[in-house]
Design a protein around this motif. Structure first.
Motif, PDB file in Angstrom:
ATOM      1  N   VAL A   1       0.847  -1.190   0.000  1.00  0.00           N
ATOM      2  CA  VAL A   1       0.000   0.000   0.000  1.00  0.00           C
ATOM      3  C   VAL A   1       0.890   1.251   0.000  1.00  0.00           C
ATOM      4  N   ILE A   2       0.512   2.235  -0.803  1.00  0.00           N
ATOM      5  CA  ILE A   2       1.182   3.535  -0.831  1.00  0.00           C
ATOM      6  C   ILE A   2       0.133   4.585  -0.503  1.00  0.00           C
ATOM      7  N   GLU A   3       0.431   5.470   0.444  1.00  0.00           N
ATOM      8  CA  GLU A   3      -0.550   6.485   0.843  1.00  0.00           C
ATOM      9  C   GLU A   3       0.158   7.793   1.149  1.00  0.00           C
ATOM     10  N   ASP A   4      -0.309   8.906   0.546  1.00  0.00           N
ATOM     11  CA  ASP A   4       0.323  10.204   0.766  1.00  0.00           C
ATOM     12  C   ASP A   4      -0.492  11.293   0.062  1.00  0.00           C
ATOM     13  N   LYS A   5       0.048  12.528   0.057  1.00  0.00           N
ATOM     14  CA  LYS A   5      -0.508  13.647  -0.702  1.00  0.00           C
ATOM     15  C   LYS A   5       0.361  13.854  -1.937  1.00  0.00           C
TER      16      LYS A   5
ATOM     17  N   HIS B   1      -5.982  -0.829  -6.868  1.00  0.00           N
ATOM     18  CA  HIS B   1      -7.156  -0.088  -6.401  1.00  0.00           C
ATOM     19  C   HIS B   1      -6.685   1.228  -5.808  1.00  0.00           C
ATOM     20  N   ILE B   2      -7.405   2.302  -6.090  1.00  0.00           N
ATOM     21  CA  ILE B   2      -7.085   3.608  -5.528  1.00  0.00           C
ATOM     22  C   ILE B   2      -8.269   4.148  -4.737  1.00  0.00           C
ATOM     23  N   ASP B   3      -7.988   4.556  -3.492  1.00  0.00           N
ATOM     24  CA  ASP B   3      -8.961   5.254  -2.661  1.00  0.00           C
ATOM     25  C   ASP B   3      -8.560   6.717  -2.597  1.00  0.00           C
ATOM     26  N   THR B   4      -9.521   7.589  -2.845  1.00  0.00           N
ATOM     27  CA  THR B   4      -9.258   9.026  -2.755  1.00  0.00           C
ATOM     28  C   THR B   4     -10.531   9.726  -2.315  1.00  0.00           C
TER      29      THR B   4
END
Length: 303
Positions: free
Chosen positions: A183-187, A260-263
């Motif tokens: 998982v990759i998560e950031d701004k 999959h992308i969550d935004t």
């Protein structure tokens, strides 16, 4: 004789296609039995393809990258897909640039007659299809938000002027990307999902394979809620240098087949230059989903 369905928007290419319709048909009739259909409203080209596409061996379409997206979305719903011949008449024509398809109308038609078929990857994002780019963040509003009259009058300059107006007010994209390795998560200042050599008129990756079942996912970080100068420079350098710039600390580049992308719900997604729904999505590549005619380099070299 094989059948050809020629579908186009009469306004396409500043009306040049309609003016040259008889010449285009005359060239095609040397090899095909041609049926011509003109679109009358937005979405009509897709409807015509769904209605008549399976009766044709060759589908010839004129327009820009947005029109090509409409065509691909229709083709992917056909059981028997015709080969696709493309006459690029948009403002940027990234797909044509990537494939070496001429922008000159007569040369584009000759390419359709003398070229060779290429099985091009297609990708699916929830229930929509695309062929070359999916993006969000800095500059990605420009292709669909720029005034149509300005685009016709000024071409690429209109895009540049609109992008410049938004450059210091763009919010960072908050997203979480889940794939088979984690998982990759950031701004991020920008998210780009690429199956193209050219994006926004810039040659991003000359060596990109467009039929290998993979896309390049490019994520350029933003350490602020509103994209700051540092992130803007990073994005600009990416467009100028392409994937040669990918080793910078604030950039991640992945080659993926599905994820999959969550935004957030207010995050607008640009698919092949067209604004689509916001929010989360599933993404997967359909390898070699569409057959498009590209230049036969051997034949060109003999001329």
């Amino acid at each position: 004789m094989e059948k050809c369905l020629f579908v186009y928007n009469p306004q396409s290419g500043k009306g040049k296609v309609e003016k040259q319709e008889s010449k285009i048909v005359q060239l095609l009739e040397g090899k095909y039995q041609v049926e011509v259909c003109k679109s009358n409203y937005p979405g009509h080209i897709g409807e015509l393809i769904l209605q008549r596409g399976e009766t044709a061996d060759l589908l010839v379409v004129s327009g820009g990258d947005g029109t090509l997206n409409e065509v691909v979305n229709a083709l992917m719903h056909l059981k028997a897909k015709p080969k696709l011949g493309y006459i690029p008449t948009g403002t940027v024509n990234d797909v044509a640039h990537s494939l070496g398809i001429p922008r000159n109308i007569k040369k584009a038609v000759k390419n359709i007659l003398d070229g060779k078929p290429f099985l091009h990857d297609v990708f699916k994002m929830n229930d929509r299809y695309g062929i070359y780019v999916c993006c969000s963040g800095l500059f990605t509003e420009t292709s669909y938000a720029t005034n149509q009259a300005h685009k016709k009058r000024m071409g690429k300059i209109a895009y540049a002027l609109h992008g410049a107006k938004k450059i210091f007010t763009t919010k960072a994209v908050k997203l979480k990307l889940t794939y088979d390795k984690g998982v990759i998560e950031d701004k991020y200042a920008i998210m780009l999902i690429l199956n193209s050599r050219s994006v926004a008129g810039f040659m991003i990756n000359k060596r990109a394979k467009l039929n290998d079942g993979l896309v390049d996912v490019v994520l350029i970080k933003s350490n602020k809620e509103v994209v700051n100068l540092r992130a803007i420079v990073s994005v600009a350098m990416f467009f100028l240098r392409g994937l040669k710039h990918k080793n910078k600390k604030n950039m991640q580049v992945l080659e993926l087949n599905s994820f999959h992308i969550d935004t957030t719900e207010d995050t607008i997604i640009n698919l092949d230059g067209e604004k689509i729904g916001a929010g989360s999505f599933d993404f997967k590549v359909i390898q070699q989903g569409v057959e498009i005619i590209v230049p036969n380099i051997e034949k060109l070299n003999k001329k």
